[in-house]
Motif scaffolding. Sequence first.
Motif, PDB file in Angstrom:
ATOM      1  N   GLY A 208      36.151  18.070  36.432  1.00 15.17           N
ATOM      2  CA  GLY A 208      35.669  17.231  37.519  1.00 15.17           C
ATOM      3  C   GLY A 208      36.077  17.694  38.903  1.00 15.17           C
ATOM      4  N   GLY A 209      37.017  18.632  38.950  1.00 16.89           N
ATOM      5  CA  GLY A 209      37.481  19.108  40.241  1.00 16.89           C
ATOM      6  C   GLY A 209      36.988  20.497  40.577  1.00 16.89           C
ATOM      7  N   ILE A 210      35.878  20.923  39.995  1.00 14.41           N
ATOM      8  CA  ILE A 210      35.362  22.268  40.243  1.00 14.41           C
ATOM      9  C   ILE A 210      34.840  22.343  41.674  1.00 14.41           C
ATOM     10  N   VAL A 211      35.384  23.302  42.444  1.00 10.77           N
ATOM     11  CA  VAL A 211      34.999  23.457  43.847  1.00 10.77           C
ATOM     12  C   VAL A 211      34.486  24.861  44.158  1.00 10.77           C
ATOM     13  N   GLY A 212      34.448  25.726  43.158  1.00  6.88           N
ATOM     14  CA  GLY A 212      33.936  27.073  43.356  1.00  6.88           C
ATOM     15  C   GLY A 212      33.738  27.761  42.023  1.00  6.88           C
ATOM     16  N   LEU A 213      32.942  28.818  42.043  1.00 11.54           N
ATOM     17  CA  LEU A 213      32.695  29.571  40.826  1.00 11.54           C
ATOM     18  C   LEU A 213      32.390  31.026  41.153  1.00 11.54           C
ATOM     19  N   MET A 214      32.692  31.870  40.172  1.00 10.79           N
ATOM     20  CA  MET A 214      32.376  33.288  40.271  1.00 10.79           C
ATOM     21  C   MET A 214      31.947  33.756  38.893  1.00 10.79           C
ATOM     22  N   VAL A 215      30.862  34.521  38.854  1.00 13.71           N
ATOM     23  CA  VAL A 215      30.396  35.107  37.607  1.00 13.71           C
ATOM     24  C   VAL A 215      30.422  36.624  37.780  1.00 13.71           C
ATOM     25  N   ILE A 216      31.082  37.298  36.840  1.00 13.84           N
ATOM     26  CA  ILE A 216      31.089  38.752  36.868  1.00 13.84           C
ATOM     27  C   ILE A 216      30.591  39.276  35.531  1.00 13.84           C
ATOM     28  N   ASN A 217      29.931  40.419  35.590  1.00 14.80           N
ATOM     29  CA  ASN A 217      29.395  41.053  34.397  1.00 14.80           C
ATOM     30  C   ASN A 217      29.655  42.548  34.545  1.00 14.80           C
TER      31      ASN A 217
ATOM     32  N   GLY B 193      40.274  30.110  51.667  1.00  9.14           N
ATOM     33  CA  GLY B 193      40.843  31.227  50.918  1.00  9.14           C
ATOM     34  C   GLY B 193      40.368  31.371  49.485  1.00  9.14           C
ATOM     35  N   LEU B 194      39.517  30.457  49.030  1.00  6.41           N
ATOM     36  CA  LEU B 194      39.063  30.545  47.640  1.00  6.41           C
ATOM     37  C   LEU B 194      38.187  31.771  47.407  1.00  6.41           C
ATOM     38  N   GLY B 195      37.310  32.073  48.337  1.00  6.31           N
ATOM     39  CA  GLY B 195      36.470  33.263  48.199  1.00  6.31           C
ATOM     40  C   GLY B 195      37.314  34.519  48.141  1.00  6.31           C
ATOM     41  N   ASP B 196      38.365  34.572  48.977  1.00  6.83           N
ATOM     42  CA  ASP B 196      39.273  35.718  48.955  1.00  6.83           C
ATOM     43  C   ASP B 196      39.928  35.854  47.582  1.00  6.83           C
ATOM     44  N   ARG B 197      40.366  34.727  47.020  1.00  7.56           N
ATOM     45  CA  ARG B 197      40.994  34.750  45.692  1.00  7.56           C
ATOM     46  C   ARG B 197      40.015  35.223  44.634  1.00  7.56           C
ATOM     47  N   PHE B 198      38.774  34.755  44.707  1.00 12.70           N
ATOM     48  CA  PHE B 198      37.772  35.189  43.735  1.00 12.70           C
ATOM     49  C   PHE B 198      37.504  36.692  43.841  1.00 12.70           C
ATOM     50  N   VAL B 199      37.343  37.194  45.057  1.00 14.48           N
ATOM     51  CA  VAL B 199      37.078  38.625  45.219  1.00 14.48           C
ATOM     52  C   VAL B 199      38.264  39.449  44.725  1.00 14.48           C
ATOM     53  N   GLY B 200      39.480  38.992  45.005  1.00 10.91           N
ATOM     54  CA  GLY B 200      40.656  39.684  44.495  1.00 10.91           C
ATOM     55  C   GLY B 200      40.655  39.746  42.976  1.00 10.91           C
ATOM     56  N   LEU B 201      40.290  38.642  42.344  1.00  9.63           N
ATOM     57  CA  LEU B 201      40.204  38.603  40.884  1.00  9.63           C
ATOM     58  C   LEU B 201      39.111  39.542  40.375  1.00  9.63           C
ATOM     59  N   ALA B 202      37.968  39.541  41.039  1.00 11.49           N
ATOM     60  CA  ALA B 202      36.872  40.431  40.627  1.00 11.49           C
ATOM     61  C   ALA B 202      37.310  41.898  40.700  1.00 11.49           C
ATOM     62  N   LYS B 203      38.040  42.242  41.754  1.00 13.32           N
ATOM     63  CA  LYS B 203      38.528  43.623  41.890  1.00 13.32           C
ATOM     64  C   LYS B 203      39.538  43.950  40.794  1.00 13.32           C
ATOM     65  N   GLU B 204      40.372  42.985  40.399  1.00 11.93           N
ATOM     66  CA  GLU B 204      41.299  43.190  39.284  1.00 11.93           C
ATOM     67  C   GLU B 204      40.540  43.389  37.974  1.00 11.93           C
TER      68      GLU B 204
END
Length: 160
Positions: free
Chosen positions: A71-80, A97-108
């Motif tokens: 119920g607290g979803i405030v952002g999403l990222m899908v990678i393939n 800063g959520l977008g920054d965190r998502f991009v950092g995760l995608a790069k990882e």
Amino acid sequence: MNPDSEVVVTIRRATGPDARPAADVWLRSFAAALPTVVSPRSADDVRDYFRDVVVPLREIWVADAGDGDGGGIVGLMVINGDLLSQLYLDPDWRGRGLGDRFVGLAKERSPEGLQLWTFQVNKPAHRFYERHGFVAVEFTDGSTNEEREPDVRYVWEPKS
């Protein structure tokens, strides 16, 4: 959920109950960021697609500002693989800063490099991705995407 209150936002893999709230974030974000782009899918189609395809079959990560029940979803990222296919934030949660965190995760998750598509009209997205080291490498007239909207492909390659 009040984005001004002190809330710990966890980024985690999505599960089945996250499909509906993630789709709703996608719908709100799309409408706010791309008011001139006509989505070819109804809201119900988007929700069905998240439930039947995105959450069970894709690598989807969510930003959860709730108690973990979806119920607290405030952002999403899908990678393939090397494709960052979606990154959407609830409009009220942008600039935190959520977008920054998502991009950092995608790069990882894809340390050899990433690519993504965004619409040419989405100038804030261009600035965001360029700030994260992505470079525009291809522009299209939109004839190959379902929105028929001119888009741009960005690529990020790690520094050697």
